[in-house]
Write a protein that holds these residues in place. Structure first.
Motif, mmCIF file in Angstrom:
data_model
loop_
_atom_site.group_PDB
_atom_site.id
_atom_site.type_symbol
_atom_site.label_atom_id
_atom_site.label_comp_id
_atom_site.label_asym_id
_atom_site.label_seq_id
_atom_site.Cartn_x
_atom_site.Cartn_y
_atom_site.Cartn_z
ATOM 1 N N LEU A 158 8.904 -3.788 0.555
ATOM 2 C CA LEU A 158 8.170 -2.768 1.304
ATOM 3 C C LEU A 158 8.211 -3.071 2.792
ATOM 4 O O LEU A 158 8.131 -4.228 3.204
ATOM 5 N N GLU A 159 8.294 -1.979 3.581
ATOM 6 C CA GLU A 159 8.463 -2.101 5.041
ATOM 7 C C GLU A 159 7.145 -2.329 5.764
ATOM 8 O O GLU A 159 6.917 -1.772 6.848
ATOM 9 N N THR A 160 6.233 -3.132 5.199
ATOM 10 C CA THR A 160 4.957 -3.431 5.839
ATOM 11 C C THR A 160 5.171 -3.663 7.344
ATOM 12 O O THR A 160 6.161 -4.289 7.742
ATOM 13 N N ASN A 190 11.894 8.758 6.206
ATOM 14 C CA ASN A 190 11.863 7.286 6.129
ATOM 15 C C ASN A 190 13.107 6.753 5.429
ATOM 16 O O ASN A 190 13.853 5.932 5.951
ATOM 17 N N GLU A 191 13.287 7.203 4.197
ATOM 18 C CA GLU A 191 14.279 6.578 3.322
ATOM 19 C C GLU A 191 15.706 7.013 3.657
ATOM 20 O O GLU A 191 16.655 6.247 3.466
ATOM 21 N N GLY A 192 15.857 8.246 4.144
ATOM 22 C CA GLY A 192 17.182 8.707 4.545
ATOM 23 C C GLY A 192 17.718 7.865 5.695
ATOM 24 O O GLY A 192 18.850 7.359 5.649
ATOM 25 N N GLY A 228 0.739 -1.257 0.000
ATOM 26 C CA GLY A 228 0.000 0.000 0.000
ATOM 27 C C GLY A 228 0.764 1.298 0.000
ATOM 28 O O GLY A 228 0.206 2.334 0.354
ATOM 29 N N GLU A 229 2.029 1.302 -0.409
ATOM 30 C CA GLU A 229 2.721 2.594 -0.420
ATOM 31 C C GLU A 229 2.735 3.176 -1.832
ATOM 32 O O GLU A 229 3.247 2.524 -2.735
ATOM 33 N N PRO A 230 2.249 4.393 -2.054
ATOM 34 C CA PRO A 230 1.669 5.272 -1.033
ATOM 35 C C PRO A 230 0.141 5.201 -0.915
ATOM 36 O O PRO A 230 -0.401 5.657 0.080
ATOM 37 N N HIS A 238 17.587 -2.458 5.713
ATOM 38 C CA HIS A 238 16.854 -1.274 5.259
ATOM 39 C C HIS A 238 15.380 -1.343 5.687
ATOM 40 O O HIS A 238 14.863 -0.434 6.338
ATOM 41 N N GLU A 239 14.706 -2.429 5.315
ATOM 42 C CA GLU A 239 13.265 -2.529 5.594
ATOM 43 C C GLU A 239 12.995 -2.605 7.094
ATOM 44 O O GLU A 239 12.007 -2.081 7.586
ATOM 45 N N MET A 240 13.903 -3.261 7.826
ATOM 46 C CA MET A 240 13.702 -3.364 9.274
ATOM 47 C C MET A 240 13.920 -2.004 9.941
ATOM 48 O O MET A 240 13.222 -1.668 10.910
#
Ligand code: TRP
Ligand code: ZN
Length: 469
Positions: free
Chosen positions: A304-306, A345-347, A168-170, A323-325
């Motif tokens: 994705l970081e669900t 988030n991503e930084g 679901g992003e975004p 990364h995702e964790m």
């Protein structure tokens, strides 16, 4: 308005008041509700989300016939009114709404694009006064849609070889349940999925129960901590599911598609180690459960970081797991106020990868910073101001986002103070939302430094400075 005057006068006369109240709409007690806004004015997705209420809990009961691609759902949404409401919207795309009730009474349903408007029965209007909590039930069914994002990636409901995965992003959560589809409105969830016996349904949070009866199995997943709608997931297929508990008491559920389970075993076994390593740097793990879901390559075009349980299209490398964790802290617990704040988030998630490599592979963070500095892609636009919705997932948001974090580390000098600052940030906004302005103010407050120049160069600057200094 004139027609309300008789109601107020009648208030002195109980008998007359009762007569008037039962025949009027919106006038009870002299308060007239207005419709909640149809969007939250997000800078990139202005129509996403809705105004006038805050969801506190979603109870989603889904019946999924995977081979037939059909879903039948009942969404029970508990929300608190933030204004006196005469009507309100939910976001839902595709599917057919069979019925909707608010406080147990049928509500009028109208649909236009992804806006589902519910007009509650006049009898329950007093339940939708500002500050009150009300319950909405939407019954719906159909074949859920795959959504194509502005950046052309696919999300929403994705079919797989033997099931489906919802990502679901975004925007994609509205493809499988109605809700307030914006990161600023977080809620707890119960997600109950019934599938044909032999299939597994994995979702967020903890597995509260699993029961097979006749030809179906029902999986009930409970998400106690607040979750943004873009982080909700369900993956249906043939999975190897494993559960355990870490020494710190975090429940671990991993699920790997049987076709990739053998190749995933080694990296999945490292989930507790990664969570512990990150908790040492970012602060306590914010949720009661963790894990991962591994599908087949091609089931989705990205990881994705669900929440609790990141999704990977195929066995991930350790860096991607890291990364995702890291997003469980940065994104999932501390959630962007709007889609403009994506770099937070991503930084951080990218910087987590850099730090892991430094720690485990002897590749200093400074080397990754230098390479990112030289990469023209990172200078396409400022990370805190992507030009369009198609850019929120592009290089500067990741690479230059991570460079901003590194510049803060340099400005602080001392690593102990840097990690105290990071932990203070995740503590201050744990299970909440935060914006870029919140972050820069927090860093300046905590360090006692005026970092205007740092922000103007690294966060907002349009071009690469002459030197890294
Ligand atoms: N957040 C994902 C990651 O970092 C990537 C991603 C998938 C994404 N879909 C997106 C980022 C949509 C922004 C918008 O692994
Ligand atoms: Zn990411």
């Amino acid at each position: 308005m004139d027609h309300r005057t008789p109601v107020r006068r009648a208030a002195r006369n109980a008998v007359l008041a009762l007569l008037v109240l039962t025949t009027s709409t919106g006038c009870a007690g002299g308060v007239e509700g207005t419709p909640g806004a149809a969007g939250l004015h997000d800078p990139y997705f202005p129509k996403l989300g809705n105004g006038g209420y805050d969801v506190t809990h979603y109870d989603l009961a889904l019946d999924v016939d995977a081979p037939a691609r059909r879903l039948r759902g009942t969404a029970t949404i508990t929300a608190r009114a933030t204004q006196d409401l005469s009507a309100f919207n939910l976001d839902l795309v595709g599917l057919t709404v069979q019925s909707a009730t608010v406080e147990g009474r049928p509500a009028a349903v109208n649909r236009a694009g992804h806006e589902l408007t519910l007009r509650p029965d006049a009898d329950v209007e007093s339940h939708l006064r500002k500050g009150r909590t009300f319950r909405t039930v939407v019954r719906y069914s159909g074949t859920p849609q795959t959504i194509t994002d502005p950046d052309k990636s696919k999300e929403g409901w994705l079919r797989t070889a033997d099931g489906a995965v919802a990502l679901g992003e975004p925007t994609g959560s509205m493809a499988w349940f109605p809700g307030n589809n914006h990161p600023s409105d977080k809620a707890s969830y119960d997600i109950t999925v019934t599938v044909a016996k032999g299939l597994t349904a994995v979702s967020n949070g903890e597995l509260a129960s699993r029961a097979t009866s006749g030809g179906t199995t029902t999986y009930h997943w409970h998400v106690a901590e607040p979750m943004a709608s873009y982080l909700a997931t369900v993956a249906i297929g043939r999975f190897d599911m494993k559960s355990s508990t870490t020494p710190d008491g975090i429940k671990v559920f991993t699920a790997a598609d049987t076709k990739v389970a053998a190749d995933s075993a080694r990296v999945l076994a490292r989930v507790p180690e990664v969570v512990k390593w990150e908790a040492e740097r970012f602060g306590p793990y914010p949720f009661s459960a963790t894990g991962a879901i591994v599908g087949r390559s091609g089931d989705a075009g990205y990881a994705l970081e669900t929440q609790n349980r990141p999704y990977f299209p195929g066995p991930p490398g350790t860096g991607l797991l890291v990364h995702e964790m890291a997003h469980q802290w940065f994104g999932n617990s501390v959630t962007p106020e709007s889609w403009r704040d994506m770099w937070l988030n991503e930084g951080f998630a990218t910087y987590a990868e850099w730090m892991w490599e430094a720690d485990k592979e002897n590749n200093p963070v400074q080397g990754r910073f230098d390479a990112a500095f030289e990469d023209d892609d990172n200078w396409a636009f400022p990370p805190a101001d992507p030009p369009t919705a198609a850019d929120i997932s592009q290089a500067p948001v990741y690479g230059r986002g991570a460079m901003v974090i590194h510049k803060i580390r340099q400005a602080v000098h001392d690593d102990k103070r840097f990690f105290a600052l990071v932990k203070g940030w995740t503590r201050a906004h744990r299970h909440g939302n935060a914006s870029t302005a919140d972050f820069t103010a927090y860093v300046e407050r905590t360090t006692g430094k005026d970092l205007t120049k740092l922000w103007n160069t690294w966060l907002y600057g349009r071009s690469r400075p002459a030197s890294e200094g």
